[in-house]
Write a protein that holds these residues in place. Structure first.
Motif, short mmCIF file in Angstrom:
data_model
loop_
_atom_site.label_atom_id
_atom_site.label_comp_id
_atom_site.label_asym_id
_atom_site.label_seq_id
_atom_site.Cartn_x
_atom_site.Cartn_y
_atom_site.Cartn_z
N UNK A 14 0.85 -1.20 0.00
CA UNK A 14 0.00 0.00 0.00
C UNK A 14 0.87 1.25 0.00
N UNK A 15 0.28 2.35 -0.38
CA UNK A 15 0.99 3.64 -0.33
C UNK A 15 0.31 4.51 0.72
N UNK A 16 1.13 5.08 1.61
CA UNK A 16 0.60 5.85 2.73
C UNK A 16 0.00 7.18 2.30
N UNK A 17 -1.08 7.55 2.94
CA UNK A 17 -1.73 8.82 2.55
C UNK A 17 -0.94 10.04 3.00
N UNK A 18 -0.03 9.87 3.96
CA UNK A 18 0.78 11.00 4.43
C UNK A 18 2.11 11.12 3.69
N UNK A 19 2.32 10.24 2.72
CA UNK A 19 3.56 10.30 1.94
C UNK A 19 3.62 11.64 1.19
N UNK A 20 4.85 12.17 1.07
CA UNK A 20 5.01 13.42 0.31
C UNK A 20 5.53 13.12 -1.10
N UNK A 21 5.34 11.87 -1.50
CA UNK A 21 5.81 11.47 -2.85
C UNK A 21 4.66 10.85 -3.65
N UNK A 22 3.46 11.39 -3.50
CA UNK A 22 2.32 10.77 -4.20
C UNK A 22 1.69 11.73 -5.20
N UNK A 23 2.49 12.72 -5.62
CA UNK A 23 2.05 13.59 -6.70
C UNK A 23 1.07 14.68 -6.32
N UNK A 24 1.09 15.04 -5.05
CA UNK A 24 0.24 16.16 -4.63
C UNK A 24 0.84 17.48 -5.10
N UNK A 25 0.31 18.57 -4.60
CA UNK A 25 0.79 19.88 -5.04
C UNK A 25 2.27 20.07 -4.65
#
Lengths: 192, 179
Positions: free
Chosen positions: A164-175
């Motif tokens: 799974x990929x964590x929702x708090x990751x800063x590497x998931x393509x957010x702003x």
């Protein structure tokens, strides 16, 4: 004799120095080996046995330029630092644990579209996790580094593992973010 | 009977002299060597620690951290020993010896009693009390003197005997048994 007597008479000085040395260099080494979340990728895995260091080194062979380190930790490591755990990028957990952690992960619709050959864990029809170990077939990814089958070690029945990929990751393509968590996922799934 | 003689020369021929003229120079040399060795050792230890830090990766950090802490702590202990036990002691001995050798000398005669108790003067040397008794038969303590415990060996031999002792600033600097 006087030599030892003189030293023992100032034991507090020698002890203080030892404590100071341990604290000072512990702090310096923490600074040297730590990196901001944006400059590191972290994997937490809950296998029965792991060669985390070797897996980190293997993953670092494809380390992106802006990343300082890629770390692999077992779930036991999370006991020592809750922040590192909640901010991790990738999690590899047993199927029986998914319900406990599912709210901490993001859905993977895009990946499901791009990789129809992968087997996904679906929550209400939405893909969340990618199967990394098939207990029935006894096959999976990164098996050189992770022991998924704990039957011999613990007597527990083997079960499937999902990534799974964590929702708090800063590497998931957010702003302002990169999407290296997805690249890392693909790399892990390619590992033998 | 108490004899007092002023202007006693250090070079006079007595059974033993606890202080020597050239001691000050010896302590000065000891201080210089201890300080220089401590400086060089400190630079070497820090340089080694910094060099090891440049080799750190996330995978070898635990091992290298143990090495650096071991080096820093053990090296630091050697430094502490050099500075506290060698440099500072030499400095204290130097100032004590200078005070004694440059002080006014007096000689006293009496029966020597070396006391068991020792006393450490803060930031200075450790001394032992030596009482000088009236030898006229009254057994009164007529002088309360000190001796540096590092030099007391000869004085211990005079315990209970009649002796003439030479004193500077209350410290015994020489002694001779009287027949």
């Amino acid at each position: 004799m006087r030599f030892f007597k003189n030293i023992f008479s100032k034991w507090h000085l020698y002890l203080s120095w030892a404590i100071l040395g341990a604290i000072l260099w512990g702090w310096i080494f923490t600074l040297l080996t730590s990196a901001r979340p944006s400059r590191k990728l972290t994997v937490f895995e809950h296998s029965f046995e792991s060669r985390a260091e070797a897996m980190s080194m293997e993953l670092e062979k494809e380390k992106p330029e802006n990343i300082k380190m890629i770390s692999v930790h077992s779930f036991d490591y999370a006991l020592f630092g809750q922040t590192g755990f909640t901010e991790a990028d990738v999690f590899i957990i047993r199927e029986s644990e998914i319900a406990t952690y599912i709210s901490d992960f993001i859905s993977l619709e895009t990946m499901a579209t791009d990789h129809p050959e992968w087997h996904f864990y679906l929550q209400d029809g939405v893909p969340y996790g990618i199967q990394v170990y098939d207990a029935a077939a006894r096959s999976g990814a990164a098996m050189s580094y992770l022991t998924y089958d704990g039957k011999e070690l613990t007597g527990l029945d083997p079960e499937d593992y999902y990534l799974f990929i964590g929702k708090n990751s800063v590497h998931i393509g957010g702003e302002g973010q990169d999407d290296l968590a997805f690249a890392l996922t693909e790399h892990i799934l390619r590992m033998e | 009977m108490i004899y007092k003689k002023d202007d006693v020369s250090l070079e006079r021929n007595v059974a033993m002299d606890l202080y020597e003229i050239n001691e000050i120079e010896r302590y000065r040399k000891k201080k210089t060597i201890a300080r220089n060795v401590a400086i060089v050792l400190g630079i070497l230890i820090l340089s080694a620690c910094i060099y090891i830090c440049t080799l750190v990766t996330p995978y070898n950090s635990a091992e290298l951290e143990k090495i650096v802490i071991g080096l820093f702590v053990v090296g630091g202990w050697v430094e502490i020993y050099l500075l506290v036990e060698v440099f500072l002691m030499a400095k204290r001995e130097e100032s004590h010896t200078r005070l004694i050798l440059e002080g006014e000398k007096e000689s006293f005669t009496g029966r020597v009693e070396v006391r068991k108790e020792t006393f450490h003067i803060p930031q200075s040397i450790t001394i032992r009390k030596v009482f000088l008794h009236d030898d006229s038969g009254k057994e009164e303590v007529v002088r309360r003197l000190n001796v540096d415990i590092r030099r007391e060996k000869e004085i211990l031999g005079l315990n209970g005997k009649r002796a003439v002792v030479t004193v500077s600033h209350g410290y015994i600097i020489a002694g001779e048994e009287m027949q």
